[in-house]
Design an enzyme around this catalytic site. Structure first.
Site, PDB file in Angstrom:
ATOM      1  N   THR A  16      -1.722  10.085   2.518  1.00 17.41           N
ATOM      2  CA  THR A  16      -3.024  10.281   1.883  1.00 17.41           C
ATOM      3  C   THR A  16      -3.744  11.470   2.508  1.00 17.41           C
ATOM      4  O   THR A  16      -4.391  12.260   1.817  1.00 17.41           O
ATOM      5  CB  THR A  16      -3.883   9.008   2.009  1.00 17.41           C
ATOM      6  OG1 THR A  16      -3.202   7.918   1.377  1.00 17.41           O
ATOM      7  CG2 THR A  16      -5.235   9.192   1.328  1.00 17.41           C
ATOM      8  N   LYS A  36      -3.000   9.066  -7.929  1.00 14.11           N
ATOM      9  CA  LYS A  36      -2.114   8.020  -7.425  1.00 14.11           C
ATOM     10  C   LYS A  36      -1.855   7.088  -8.604  1.00 14.11           C
ATOM     11  O   LYS A  36      -2.674   6.209  -8.899  1.00 14.11           O
ATOM     12  CB  LYS A  36      -2.727   7.263  -6.247  1.00 14.11           C
ATOM     13  CG  LYS A  36      -1.750   6.246  -5.657  1.00 14.11           C
ATOM     14  CD  LYS A  36      -2.067   5.911  -4.221  1.00 14.11           C
ATOM     15  CE  LYS A  36      -0.963   5.026  -3.645  1.00 14.11           C
ATOM     16  NZ  LYS A  36      -1.103   4.791  -2.210  1.00 14.11           N
ATOM     17  N   THR A  40      -2.358  -0.182  -5.217  1.00 20.13           N
ATOM     18  CA  THR A  40      -2.517  -1.595  -4.894  1.00 20.13           C
ATOM     19  C   THR A  40      -3.492  -1.736  -3.724  1.00 20.13           C
ATOM     20  O   THR A  40      -3.850  -0.759  -3.073  1.00 20.13           O
ATOM     21  CB  THR A  40      -1.169  -2.241  -4.514  1.00 20.13           C
ATOM     22  OG1 THR A  40      -0.671  -1.634  -3.312  1.00 20.13           O
ATOM     23  CG2 THR A  40      -0.148  -2.081  -5.627  1.00 20.13           C
ATOM     24  N   GLU A 109       0.373  11.116  -5.298  1.00 18.02           N
ATOM     25  CA  GLU A 109       0.721  10.312  -4.121  1.00 18.02           C
ATOM     26  C   GLU A 109       1.491   9.067  -4.551  1.00 18.02           C
ATOM     27  O   GLU A 109       1.048   8.321  -5.433  1.00 18.02           O
ATOM     28  CB  GLU A 109      -0.532   9.900  -3.353  1.00 18.02           C
ATOM     29  CG  GLU A 109      -0.205   9.103  -2.103  1.00 18.02           C
ATOM     30  CD  GLU A 109      -1.419   8.709  -1.291  1.00 18.02           C
ATOM     31  OE1 GLU A 109      -1.269   7.880  -0.382  1.00 18.02           O
ATOM     32  OE2 GLU A 109      -2.524   9.225  -1.568  1.00 18.02           O
ATOM     33  N   GLY A 110       2.628   8.854  -3.924  1.00 19.08           N
ATOM     34  CA  GLY A 110       3.450   7.704  -4.255  1.00 19.08           C
ATOM     35  C   GLY A 110       2.945   6.418  -3.628  1.00 19.08           C
ATOM     36  O   GLY A 110       2.073   6.414  -2.761  1.00 19.08           O
ATOM     37  N   ALA A 111       3.513   5.321  -4.092  1.00 17.15           N
ATOM     38  CA  ALA A 111       3.195   3.990  -3.551  1.00 17.15           C
ATOM     39  C   ALA A 111       4.498   3.378  -3.058  1.00 17.15           C
ATOM     40  O   ALA A 111       5.315   2.925  -3.849  1.00 17.15           O
ATOM     41  CB  ALA A 111       2.555   3.109  -4.618  1.00 17.15           C
ATOM     42  N   GLY A 112       4.702   3.408  -1.746  1.00 16.41           N
ATOM     43  CA  GLY A 112       5.960   2.913  -1.201  1.00 16.41           C
ATOM     44  C   GLY A 112       6.997   4.024  -1.138  1.00 16.41           C
ATOM     45  O   GLY A 112       6.726   5.183  -1.436  1.00 16.41           O
TER      46      GLY A 112
END
Length: 223
Positions: A16, A36, A40, A109-112
């Site tokens: 981030t 993003k 979550t 931005e990825g998640a995981g």
């Protein structure tokens, strides 16, 4: 400017902050936005709000709303299933194409990680492959991260993803992680080692002014 997918080799490694640095570097040089797609854990925090604050933006001019948002601080697929939903690539691609058609550069931005599942069939790597943009890997310079980065690179190779390189956060240079990645990363190099700093804002300012970051995003170096 160049759209980029920012992905962490592990959780809480600084992606981030890097995203905010890339965004700050690009503001004022052309249409640019932070996005993003899957967020979550909004009950405890929102990465878009953090990026807005870290980049010093008063409003939402450079923020693109997440396609999927869930309050639970869980992995994306589990957070979605809890609410009876399924994460799909198509709506994300739709937003991506709409924003790019406006001439906008996106910092995504990825998640995981790459193998973070979206649903029963697809992983985050499939999403990146569909987007067709290069990936910047972020890792924290700590014991064990060489294994994490090399596993990520091996996975990226399987999906034929374009990896720009690796950024090491909180780098102390004494662990030997950067040389190890350069040696065993199959051509992928550590582009930048960011030293420890007092706060995230300082890191964002450092990143935004760094010539390596500015070259990645495709904006002129600061004279």
């Amino acid at each position: 400017m160049n759209s980029i997918f920012v992905m962490g080799a592990d959780t809480s490694v600084g992606k981030t902050v890097v995203s905010a640095g890339l965004l700050k570097a690009g503001i004022g040089t052309g249409p640019i936005g932070y996005w993003k797609p899957i967020q979550t854990g909004t009950i405890v925090g929102n990465d878009a709000d953090e990026v807005r604050s870290l980049a010093g933006m008063p409003g939402d001019e450079h923020i693109i709303e997440s396609t999927y948002r869930f309050t639970d601080p869980m992995s994306p697929v589990l957070a979605a299933e809890k609410w009876g939903k399924s994460l799909e690539v198509a709506p994300i691609l739709k937003t991506f194409k709409e924003e790019v058609s406006k001439g906008k550069t996106l910092i995504i931005e990825g998640a995981g990680g790459l193998l973070s599942p979206l649903n029963e069939e697809l992983f985050q790597a499939d999403l990146i492959q569909a987007l067709g943009i290069p990936v910047l890997i972020v890792g924290e310079d700590r014991t064990g991260m060489v294994n994490q980065v090399l596993l990520t690179l091996r996975c990226a190779k399987e999906w034929k993803l374009n990896i720009l390189g690796v950024i090491l956060m909180n780098s102390r240079a004494g662990l030997g992680n950067a040389p190890a990645i350069d040696r065993f990363g199959q051509g992928v190099k550590v582009l930048l080692e960011v030293p420890p700093m007092a706060d995230k804002r300082s890191m964002v300012a450092y990143l935004a002014g760094d010539p390596v970051i500015r070259k990645i995003i495709g904006v002129p170096a600061i004279p």
